[in-house]
Design an enzyme around this catalytic site. Structure first.
Site, PDB file in Angstrom:
ATOM      1  N   LYS A 194       0.855  -1.186   0.000  1.00 20.89           N
ATOM      2  CA  LYS A 194       0.000   0.000   0.000  1.00 20.89           C
ATOM      3  C   LYS A 194       0.891   1.235   0.000  1.00 20.89           C
ATOM      4  O   LYS A 194       0.855   2.064   0.910  1.00 20.89           O
ATOM      5  CB  LYS A 194      -0.917  -0.006   1.229  1.00 20.89           C
ATOM      6  N   HIS A 202       5.729  11.897  10.866  1.00 23.44           N
ATOM      7  CA  HIS A 202       5.091  11.739  12.178  1.00 23.44           C
ATOM      8  C   HIS A 202       5.619  10.508  12.918  1.00 23.44           C
ATOM      9  O   HIS A 202       5.941  10.580  14.107  1.00 23.44           O
ATOM     10  CB  HIS A 202       3.583  11.619  12.019  1.00 23.44           C
ATOM     11  N   LYS A 242     -17.030   6.927  10.319  1.00 23.03           N
ATOM     12  CA  LYS A 242     -15.657   7.121   9.839  1.00 23.03           C
ATOM     13  C   LYS A 242     -15.335   8.586   9.539  1.00 23.03           C
ATOM     14  O   LYS A 242     -14.231   9.056   9.786  1.00 23.03           O
ATOM     15  CB  LYS A 242     -15.394   6.277   8.593  1.00 23.03           C
ATOM     16  N   ARG A 260     -12.166  13.818  -3.113  1.00 16.88           N
ATOM     17  CA  ARG A 260     -11.762  12.445  -2.886  1.00 16.88           C
ATOM     18  C   ARG A 260     -12.870  11.469  -3.246  1.00 16.88           C
ATOM     19  O   ARG A 260     -12.975  10.388  -2.708  1.00 16.88           O
ATOM     20  CB  ARG A 260     -11.355  12.256  -1.436  1.00 16.88           C
TER      21      ARG A 260
END
Length: 323
Positions: free
Chosen positions: A141, A152, A206, A268
């Site tokens: 992925k 991060h 979500k 998106r």
């Protein structure tokens, strides 16, 4: 020239020795806390694997599915995060702290040592969470391995090593408690998502994961902002407060931009594989990814099931120019 290099090297060693000497003696017996070198080596190996070695190993191999492994991993992190939140609360945040200018208890009292322990455990959980990226590599992925994700996952453990080493507790630990609270929700979401399509009906919330993240950054920044308006604050390491404020504000801006792009401008929306479902919803299963209502699954804080990873600043910035 050679003499100058020797002097620079000597000064660098002196600075290193000075910094290590300042580490709280109460944490020096904890694993990986004797020196920043082992931690730095771990993070360098992480970067080498996810940026170079891992993709080359997987180049001609089929992706691993790792469904059961990821379910166990995510729910174990849920349990660990719950424990960390509880320990932060009992170590001061719901017992003796004022939620304003709380100094670090440098004594060896049971409560002070309890705070030291949970501060270290929070840092160590960041080492465990490096597995998030390893799963992306093994499952091929690569779109989720963005600059922000890697920044991060590598920068936070490195800075928090110094945070635990110098300031285990007090005002600067607020963001750790809040972050662990968010992780309870986040990894629970990941675990359900990794369990497969039959659990998608339980993930109607979500979209709100990004809102939860934004709330986290607001709380952290506001708490740190108090410091700048206090007449007096005896917190021993103000630099921690400065870094927390910068970190919270920086990621609030990034996540706000993501929210606008994903939910306001709708940039998106899925482009293929739409299949009509009940209640007028569309479910898209492409490459193991689930979409609903035209919004890419994992849009808000991502999922471990091949969707975008948005954990605490690891936004799915692929296709978003890493912004």
């Amino acid at each position: 020239m050679l003499q100058e290099m020797k002097e620079i090297g000597s000064h660098a060693i002196d600075i290193y020795d000075y910094l290590v000497a300042g580490v709280d003696p109460r944490v020096k017996d904890y694993p990986l806390m004797q020196s920043p070198i082992p931690m730095t080596i771990i993070l360098l190996c992480y970067l080498f694997f996810v940026l170079y070695l891992g993709p080359r190993i997987m180049a001609n191999r089929k992706p691993f599915h790792l469904k059961e492994t990821m379910i166990v991993y995510n729910f174990l992190l849920v349990g660990l995060s719950i424990y960390i939140v509880y320990e932060f609360m009992m170590s001061g945040w719901v017992t003796t702290y004022t939620w304003r200018c709380d100094a670090i208890d440098v004594s060896d009292s049971p409560q002070a040592m309890r705070m030291v322990q949970v501060a270290w455990l929070f840092w160590f959980s960041k080492i465990i969470e490096l597995m998030d990226t390893l799963f992306f590599v093994l499952r091929k992925k690569s779109g989720q391995i963005t600059f922000l994700h890697i920044f991060h996952h590598s920068f936070m453990p490195w800075t928090w090593w110094w945070g635990v080493g110098y300031a285990p507790g007090g005002m600067g630990s607020f963001h750790a408690m809040v972050n662990s609270s968010v992780h309870v929700i986040m990894y629970f979401y990941y675990g359900l998502s990794a369990a497969g399509p039959r659990f998608q009906k339980f993930l109607w919330w979500k979209k709100y994961m990004t809102a939860i993240q934004l709330t986290q950054f607001v709380l952290v920044s506001l708490h740190a902002t108090q410091y700048y308006f206090m007449d007096r604050c005896d917190y021993q390491f103000p630099i921690i407060i400065h870094l927390v404020w910068i970190y919270g504000t920086f990621f609030f801006i990034l996540f706000s931009n993501f929210w606008v792009q994903a939910y306001v401008k709708g940039k998106r929306l899925p482009k293929q594989g739409v299949q009509p479902c009940q209640n007028g919803k569309a479910a898209i299963y492409a490459n193991g990814k689930h979409h609903e209502n035209g919004v890419k699954h994992g849009m808000a804080n991502g999922t471990s099931n091949g969707s975008a990873h948005l954990e605490n600043g690891s936004a799915p910035m692929g296709k978003m120019k890493k912004a």
